[in-house]
Structures are given as structure tokens and as C-alpha cells.
Design a protein around this motif. Structure first.
Motif, PDB file in Angstrom:
ATOM      1  N   THR A 220       0.830  -1.221   0.000  1.00  0.00           N
ATOM      2  CA  THR A 220       0.000   0.000   0.000  1.00  0.00           C
ATOM      3  C   THR A 220       0.859   1.264   0.000  1.00  0.00           C
ATOM      4  O   THR A 220       0.409   2.315  -0.445  1.00  0.00           O
ATOM      5  CB  THR A 220      -0.982   0.019   1.206  1.00  0.00           C
ATOM      6  OG1 THR A 220      -0.674  -1.059   2.077  1.00  0.00           O
ATOM      7  CG2 THR A 220      -2.412  -0.154   0.743  1.00  0.00           C
ATOM      8  N   HIS A 221       2.112   1.143   0.455  1.00  0.00           N
ATOM      9  CA  HIS A 221       2.992   2.323   0.425  1.00  0.00           C
ATOM     10  C   HIS A 221       3.310   2.756  -1.004  1.00  0.00           C
ATOM     11  O   HIS A 221       3.747   3.881  -1.234  1.00  0.00           O
ATOM     12  CB  HIS A 221       4.301   2.040   1.180  1.00  0.00           C
ATOM     13  CG  HIS A 221       4.081   1.683   2.624  1.00  0.00           C
ATOM     14  ND1 HIS A 221       3.420   2.516   3.500  1.00  0.00           N
ATOM     15  CD2 HIS A 221       4.400   0.578   3.338  1.00  0.00           C
ATOM     16  CE1 HIS A 221       3.355   1.940   4.694  1.00  0.00           C
ATOM     17  NE2 HIS A 221       3.931   0.757   4.614  1.00  0.00           N
ATOM     18  N   GLN A 222       3.101   1.845  -1.969  1.00  0.00           N
ATOM     19  CA  GLN A 222       3.410   2.181  -3.365  1.00  0.00           C
ATOM     20  C   GLN A 222       2.395   3.152  -3.970  1.00  0.00           C
ATOM     21  O   GLN A 222       2.611   3.659  -5.070  1.00  0.00           O
ATOM     22  CB  GLN A 222       3.456   0.907  -4.231  1.00  0.00           C
ATOM     23  CG  GLN A 222       4.502  -0.110  -3.817  1.00  0.00           C
ATOM     24  CD  GLN A 222       5.916   0.333  -4.150  1.00  0.00           C
ATOM     25  OE1 GLN A 222       6.149   1.440  -4.620  1.00  0.00           O
ATOM     26  NE2 GLN A 222       6.878  -0.527  -3.869  1.00  0.00           N
ATOM     27  N   VAL A 223       1.283   3.407  -3.250  1.00  0.00           N
ATOM     28  CA  VAL A 223       0.298   4.369  -3.766  1.00  0.00           C
ATOM     29  C   VAL A 223       0.959   5.732  -3.985  1.00  0.00           C
ATOM     30  O   VAL A 223       0.663   6.432  -4.952  1.00  0.00           O
ATOM     31  CB  VAL A 223      -0.916   4.479  -2.803  1.00  0.00           C
ATOM     32  CG1 VAL A 223      -1.820   5.634  -3.198  1.00  0.00           C
ATOM     33  CG2 VAL A 223      -1.712   3.183  -2.846  1.00  0.00           C
ATOM     34  N   ALA A 224       1.875   6.072  -3.084  1.00  0.00           N
ATOM     35  CA  ALA A 224       2.594   7.351  -3.215  1.00  0.00           C
ATOM     36  C   ALA A 224       3.378   7.389  -4.529  1.00  0.00           C
ATOM     37  O   ALA A 224       3.517   8.444  -5.156  1.00  0.00           O
ATOM     38  CB  ALA A 224       3.530   7.550  -2.029  1.00  0.00           C
ATOM     39  N   ARG A 225       3.868   6.224  -4.935  1.00  0.00           N
ATOM     40  CA  ARG A 225       4.619   6.143  -6.195  1.00  0.00           C
ATOM     41  C   ARG A 225       3.699   6.452  -7.388  1.00  0.00           C
ATOM     42  O   ARG A 225       4.083   7.158  -8.324  1.00  0.00           O
ATOM     43  CB  ARG A 225       5.198   4.739  -6.321  1.00  0.00           C
ATOM     44  CG  ARG A 225       6.063   4.538  -7.536  1.00  0.00           C
ATOM     45  CD  ARG A 225       6.532   3.114  -7.570  1.00  0.00           C
ATOM     46  NE  ARG A 225       7.550   2.926  -8.590  1.00  0.00           N
ATOM     47  CZ  ARG A 225       8.028   1.738  -8.929  1.00  0.00           C
ATOM     48  NH1 ARG A 225       7.603   0.663  -8.317  1.00  0.00           N
ATOM     49  NH2 ARG A 225       8.936   1.637  -9.867  1.00  0.00           N
ATOM     50  N   LEU A 226       2.468   5.912  -7.339  1.00  0.00           N
ATOM     51  CA  LEU A 226       1.504   6.198  -8.402  1.00  0.00           C
ATOM     52  C   LEU A 226       1.207   7.691  -8.464  1.00  0.00           C
ATOM     53  O   LEU A 226       1.108   8.275  -9.542  1.00  0.00           O
ATOM     54  CB  LEU A 226       0.194   5.427  -8.183  1.00  0.00           C
ATOM     55  CG  LEU A 226       0.208   3.905  -8.359  1.00  0.00           C
ATOM     56  CD1 LEU A 226      -1.214   3.359  -8.313  1.00  0.00           C
ATOM     57  CD2 LEU A 226       0.868   3.480  -9.647  1.00  0.00           C
ATOM     58  N   ALA A 227       1.060   8.289  -7.284  1.00  0.00           N
ATOM     59  CA  ALA A 227       0.774   9.732  -7.233  1.00  0.00           C
ATOM     60  C   ALA A 227       1.928  10.527  -7.867  1.00  0.00           C
ATOM     61  O   ALA A 227       1.703  11.474  -8.618  1.00  0.00           O
ATOM     62  CB  ALA A 227       0.549  10.171  -5.786  1.00  0.00           C
ATOM     63  N   ARG A 228       3.165  10.101  -7.578  1.00  0.00           N
ATOM     64  CA  ARG A 228       4.347  10.779  -8.167  1.00  0.00           C
ATOM     65  C   ARG A 228       4.338  10.654  -9.684  1.00  0.00           C
ATOM     66  O   ARG A 228       4.563  11.615 -10.412  1.00  0.00           O
ATOM     67  CB  ARG A 228       5.649  10.164  -7.623  1.00  0.00           C
ATOM     68  CG  ARG A 228       6.147  10.760  -6.329  1.00  0.00           C
ATOM     69  CD  ARG A 228       7.652  10.526  -6.138  1.00  0.00           C
ATOM     70  NE  ARG A 228       8.085   9.156  -6.393  1.00  0.00           N
ATOM     71  CZ  ARG A 228       7.977   8.159  -5.512  1.00  0.00           C
ATOM     72  NH1 ARG A 228       7.421   8.364  -4.342  1.00  0.00           N
ATOM     73  NH2 ARG A 228       8.421   6.954  -5.806  1.00  0.00           N
TER      74      ARG A 228
END
Length: 236
Positions: A220-228
Motif C-alpha cells: 500500500t505504500h506504493q500508492v505514493a509512487r503512483l501519485a508521483r
């Protein structure tokens, strides 16, 4: 997008067919969710956030990797290329598929003849002298594994749902200073997981479910990657 032409694989009809390894980017570029199996959760978690989606008709949950933050968006396809270091099995099995014969518990292999990965010039031969090549045997084995992995994942997901460990959540991401909510997805409820009885927790361990649960939670921490990636795309 070109229409698929899915046909049963046949050693005479497809005697000269070759298949290139690769990813069908044309299909993928508009997919924001792709099914994943528990066996690849640890690998998926290094690249993509995962979630569960619920089929409102059947009430069943399915584990998916998120490639985008909204329908029709895949942030890992750029300039016609797949940019992630890994692709889930549901993606890499293409242009092959398995179809179950209605009468018996047997599967037949099918191929999408319209795929850009299929032709007579380049790639790996499927048949030599009417016999399956080693390449085709390997691809076939991967397809059968995928069916088996999917069954195990269904049982895993059902167990989580039965134990009420899946909870509907809204993920909030920040893109260029603006907050955006992603609705309609289910995540593992960490609080409920921690409150399980010793017996229930031990049951998860015995079934081999703890590793995929923790991989899922990490993802779930990878959501920030999608936002980037989305912010970068907006700037470009």
C-alpha cells in the motif's frame, strides 16, 4: 485497439507460428487494475500497490495490482513501452490462455492470433515437425500454474473475507498539492489482524497466509509512487 482473435492452438494450423516474449502494451495501456495471485504478492509489492475489489453481483473479492489511480489509466506505460521492472502473471501469460472444456476437467490452450507478439518471422517456434517445442511446453506449464495459483488465491481471499479481515477504505493521495480520493477498494484491516485470537492467527500461519498478508500490507505504500508518476505525467 485491435480486436482479439482467440483460437484453439493446433499443431497443423499454427505449425509455422512464432511468439515473441513481451508485453501487450496496446491492451495494458488502458488497464488500471490487473488480477494478481498470492504467489507473486511479494514481487508485486516491490512495484505496485495492491487492493481487493468486490464483485457486487457475487460478493466475491479479487486481489488486484493497481497500475493507475482511475479507470483507463496505466501510469507504467509510456511512449508505447512497459516501464515497470516486473509484470504480473496475468499480463505475461498473454498471448496464450487456457479454456476449460465444459464436459470434462480438461483445459485447452488458446492463442490470440491478432497479437503483435504473434507472427511467422520473429520469436520462438511453437511446433517443430508437428511436435510441441520446449518453449511451448514451458509456456503451457506456466498457464497451468496460473490456474492453480488462482485457485489458491481465491481460497486465501475467501478466508480473509470470512474472518472479516477485509475492510472498505478510501485511499487519499496528494498530486501536485491537491488531495484525491480513491474509493471502492478493500484493504487488509491491520487492526483486526492484530486483534485475532491466537487460534485464528495460528491458522493463518499454518495455511501459509501470513507472508502474502504482510506483502499486501507493504504494497500500500506504493500508492505514493503512483501519485508521483501521475504528477510527472501531468507536468509532461
Amino acid at each position: 485497439m485491435a480486436e482479439q482473435q482467440v483460437q484453439p492452438l493446433h499443431n497443423e494450423k499454427h505449425a509455422n507460428i512464432k511468439v515473441q516474449n513481451g508485453i501487450n502494451v496496446d491492451f495494458l495501456k488502458s488497464q488500471h487494475l490487473i488480477p494478481v495471485v498470492a504467489h507473486e504478492f511479494a514481487r508485486v509489492a516491490t512495484e505496485f500497490p495492491m487492493a481487493f475489489v468486490k464483485n457486487n453481483e457475487t460478493g466475491q473479492f479479487q486481489a488486484v495490482a493497481m497500475f493507475g489511480l482511475e479507470p483507463g489509466e496505466n501510469l507504467f506505460v509510456q511512449d508505447g513501452k512497459w516501464n515497470a521492472g516486473f509484470a504480473p502473471l496475468a499480463v505475461t501469460r498473454y498471448p496464450f490462455g487456457l479454456v476449460k472444456h465444459p464436459e470434462e476437467d480438461q483445459y485447452g490452450i488458446v492463442i490470440d492470433e491478432a497479437s503483435p507478439l504473434v507472427g511467422e518471422e520473429e520469436g520462438n517456434a511453437l511446433f517443430e515437425g508437428g511436435k510441441e517445442t520446449e518453449y511451448l511446453a514451458r509456456r503451457k506449464e506456466a498457464l497451468v500454474n496460473f490456474i492453480e495459483f488462482s485457485r489458491v488465491t481465491e481460497a486465501f481471499t475467501k478466508h480473509l473475507a470470512d474472518k472479516e479481515l477485509l475492510v472498505q477504505q478510501t485511499l487519499t493521495v496528494e498530486i501536485k498539492g491537491e488531495k484525491k480520493d480513491i474509493n471502492g477498494i478493500y484493504l487488509v484491516d491491520e487492526r483486526k489482524l492484530n486483534e485475532l485470537s491466537d487460534e485464528d492467527y495460528l491458522e493463518l500461519r499454518k495455511r501459509g497466509y501470513l507472508a502474502p498478508i504482510f506483502a499486501f500490507l507493504t504494497s500500500t505504500h506504493q500508492v505514493a509512487r503512483l501519485a508521483r508518476l501521475k504528477a510527472q505525467r501531468a507536468e509532461a
